[in-house]
Design an enzyme around this catalytic site. Sequence first.
Site, PDB file in Angstrom:
ATOM      1  N   ARG A  44      40.332   9.870 -15.206  1.00  0.00           N
ATOM      2  CA  ARG A  44      38.922  10.256 -15.161  1.00  0.00           C
ATOM      3  C   ARG A  44      38.839  11.780 -15.053  1.00  0.00           C
ATOM      4  NH1 ARG A  44      37.683   6.023 -17.099  1.00  0.00           N
ATOM      5  NH2 ARG A  44      36.615   4.300 -16.091  1.00  0.00           N
ATOM      6  N   HIS A  76      36.842  10.552 -24.890  1.00  0.00           N
ATOM      7  CA  HIS A  76      36.979   9.325 -24.093  1.00  0.00           C
ATOM      8  C   HIS A  76      37.193   8.108 -25.012  1.00  0.00           C
ATOM      9  CE1 HIS A  76      35.828   7.379 -19.979  1.00  0.00           C
ATOM     10  NE2 HIS A  76      36.698   6.616 -20.638  1.00  0.00           N
TER      11      HIS A  76
HETATM   12  P1  NAP Z   1      45.339  -0.480 -12.220  1.00  0.00           P
HETATM   13  O1  NAP Z   1      45.998  -1.625 -12.896  1.00  0.00           O
HETATM   14  O2  NAP Z   1      44.463  -0.727 -11.059  1.00  0.00           O
HETATM   15  O3  NAP Z   1      46.514   0.550 -11.792  1.00  0.00           O
HETATM   16  C1  NAP Z   1      46.280   1.658 -10.990  1.00  0.00           C
HETATM   17  C2  NAP Z   1      47.612   2.275 -10.603  1.00  0.00           C
HETATM   18  O4  NAP Z   1      47.363   3.485  -9.882  1.00  0.00           O
HETATM   19  C3  NAP Z   1      48.451   1.381  -9.676  1.00  0.00           C
HETATM   20  O5  NAP Z   1      49.818   1.487 -10.001  1.00  0.00           O
HETATM   21  C4  NAP Z   1      48.185   1.982  -8.294  1.00  0.00           C
HETATM   22  O6  NAP Z   1      49.238   1.799  -7.353  1.00  0.00           O
HETATM   23  C5  NAP Z   1      48.095   3.459  -8.660  1.00  0.00           C
HETATM   24  N1  NAP Z   1      47.388   4.218  -7.619  1.00  0.00           N
HETATM   25  C6  NAP Z   1      46.156   4.025  -7.124  1.00  0.00           C
HETATM   26  N2  NAP Z   1      45.884   4.917  -6.145  1.00  0.00           N
HETATM   27  C7  NAP Z   1      46.990   5.684  -6.027  1.00  0.00           C
HETATM   28  C8  NAP Z   1      47.356   6.747  -5.168  1.00  0.00           C
HETATM   29  N3  NAP Z   1      46.517   7.225  -4.224  1.00  0.00           N
HETATM   30  N4  NAP Z   1      48.589   7.285  -5.309  1.00  0.00           N
HETATM   31  C9  NAP Z   1      49.472   6.806  -6.224  1.00  0.00           C
HETATM   32  N5  NAP Z   1      49.185   5.782  -7.065  1.00  0.00           N
HETATM   33  C10 NAP Z   1      47.964   5.238  -6.963  1.00  0.00           C
HETATM   34  O7  NAP Z   1      44.479   0.368 -13.274  1.00  0.00           O
HETATM   35  P2  NAP Z   1      44.580   0.373 -14.878  1.00  0.00           P
HETATM   36  O8  NAP Z   1      43.945  -0.838 -15.447  1.00  0.00           O
HETATM   37  O9  NAP Z   1      45.979   0.691 -15.264  1.00  0.00           O
HETATM   38  O10 NAP Z   1      43.610   1.622 -15.203  1.00  0.00           O
HETATM   39  C11 NAP Z   1      43.821   2.900 -14.654  1.00  0.00           C
HETATM   40  C12 NAP Z   1      42.653   3.815 -14.934  1.00  0.00           C
HETATM   41  O11 NAP Z   1      42.636   4.204 -16.311  1.00  0.00           O
HETATM   42  C13 NAP Z   1      41.251   3.192 -14.754  1.00  0.00           C
HETATM   43  O12 NAP Z   1      40.885   3.169 -13.397  1.00  0.00           O
HETATM   44  C14 NAP Z   1      40.383   4.127 -15.584  1.00  0.00           C
HETATM   45  O13 NAP Z   1      39.882   5.160 -14.784  1.00  0.00           O
HETATM   46  C15 NAP Z   1      41.340   4.699 -16.631  1.00  0.00           C
HETATM   47  N6  NAP Z   1      40.987   4.276 -18.005  1.00  0.00           N
HETATM   48  C16 NAP Z   1      40.761   5.223 -18.951  1.00  0.00           C
HETATM   49  C17 NAP Z   1      40.472   4.839 -20.253  1.00  0.00           C
HETATM   50  C18 NAP Z   1      40.247   5.847 -21.333  1.00  0.00           C
HETATM   51  O14 NAP Z   1      39.887   5.454 -22.452  1.00  0.00           O
HETATM   52  N7  NAP Z   1      40.491   7.111 -21.091  1.00  0.00           N
HETATM   53  C19 NAP Z   1      40.398   3.490 -20.577  1.00  0.00           C
HETATM   54  C20 NAP Z   1      40.654   2.554 -19.590  1.00  0.00           C
HETATM   55  C21 NAP Z   1      40.936   2.951 -18.295  1.00  0.00           C
HETATM   56  P3  NAP Z   1      49.672   0.321  -6.855  1.00  0.00           P
HETATM   57  O15 NAP Z   1      50.475  -0.253  -8.011  1.00  0.00           O
HETATM   58  O16 NAP Z   1      50.502   0.575  -5.659  1.00  0.00           O
HETATM   59  O17 NAP Z   1      48.401  -0.446  -6.586  1.00  0.00           O
HETATM   60  C1  GLV Z   2      37.319   3.244 -19.705  1.00  0.00           C
HETATM   61  O1  GLV Z   2      37.352   4.382 -19.410  1.00  0.00           O
HETATM   62  C2  GLV Z   2      37.660   2.173 -18.822  1.00  0.00           C
HETATM   63  O2  GLV Z   2      37.750   2.375 -17.603  1.00  0.00           O
HETATM   64  O3  GLV Z   2      37.807   1.045 -19.332  1.00  0.00           O
END
Ligand code: NAP
Ligand code: GLV
Length: 310
Positions: free
Chosen positions: A225, A273
């Site tokens: 983000r 994005h």
């Molecule tokens: P997720 O499955 O919830 O994974 C989050 C990861 O971050 C986990 O490994 C978690 O650790 C780690 N984490 C959280 N807080 C932390 C901290 N304080 N220190 C170190 N590690 C930490 O999320 P996801 O589905 O992979 O998505 C991640 C993010 O990508 C979303 O929240 C969103 O903001 C972003 N996103 C962007 C796009 C885009 O198009 N740019 C699209 C989709 C998503 P643990 O494994 O220990 O829980």
């Molecule tokens: C996009 O940014 C998502 O969080 O799916």
Amino acid sequence: MPTIALLSSVADMRHLHQAFQEEFPEARLRMGDDLGALCEIDAAVCWRPPPGLLARMPNLALIQSAAAGIDHLTSDPTLPDVPVFRIIDPAMAFGMASYVCWAVVHRQRAMADYLAHAQAHVWKPRRLEPPQQHGVGIAGLGTLGLACAQALMALGYRVRGWSRTPRSAPAGLQAFHGDAQRDQFLSGCDTLVCLLPLTPETMGILSRDLFERLPRGAHLVNVGRGAHLVEADLLSALDDGLLRAATLDTFVEEPLPPAHPFWHDPRITVTPHIATATSPVVIARQTRLNLERLRQGNAQAAAVDLKRGY
Ligand code: NAP
Ligand code: GLV
């Protein structure tokens, strides 16, 4: 027959209508300016909903994020105490992996230079830096981060990851966790990819203090983000040579304003994005599934842990 509101303050949610009709025909949909009586709404499917609106729905039983992230919900201090679900979609993880591989390869192999040379009909090959000599670190080893790590390892990069808690990592991935191992993780990141959720702990994490712990001249890829990044610190780190380049997909203000300095800086690649997205069909299916889980009383395992914040 549930009544579902499709809510966004920034996007036209009509694009979900057909998928809901096909995947969830018994749902009654409300969207736009005319939501009808708010007391009739059972569930809300949201992408950046108007702040305060969810709190005015007294019978709301479920909030479905139309995205993987939920920070657009948790940023509303009036968010009601209702189970929140997010999208978990393998196709979305593949989309993110392709974007991240592109970003890493593009800079590591100086593709921008080759594209400029091609425009000028210049033939100027360079020595190939083998991917095994380039360390890529993924901050956030969740659904998306793990898919990126696997795709980068398949291309031969030396990959490491960082999570909040210990994780079982696939063979070949060097895993770090917690604040205590953060600096050790950062020290091996020639490219750092941010795939963290936005929480109070991670807001502003991409700051000068962190850049100083990377190998000098590292490349930053932010697909998390915009608020993970301290924008002024990025510009000064590029000026000082702490960082060589940045690829940014998310911004504090979206769309990025036309006069923003990031647009004009050749060291920064801006994309709007688009790193990945889910599909309307997946959103409709997961909303239906989560309402079913709720009805059967087994929604807790799938719902977001709001105390954890992601
Ligand atoms: P997720 O499955 O919830 O994974 C989050 C990861 O971050 C986990 O490994 C978690 O650790 C780690 N984490 C959280 N807080 C932390 C901290 N304080 N220190 C170190 N590690 C930490 O999320 P996801 O589905 O992979 O998505 C991640 C993010 O990508 C979303 O929240 C969103 O903001 C972003 N996103 C962007 C796009 C885009 O198009 N740019 C699209 C989709 C998503 P643990 O494994 O220990 O829980
Ligand atoms: C996009 O940014 C998502 O969080 O799916």
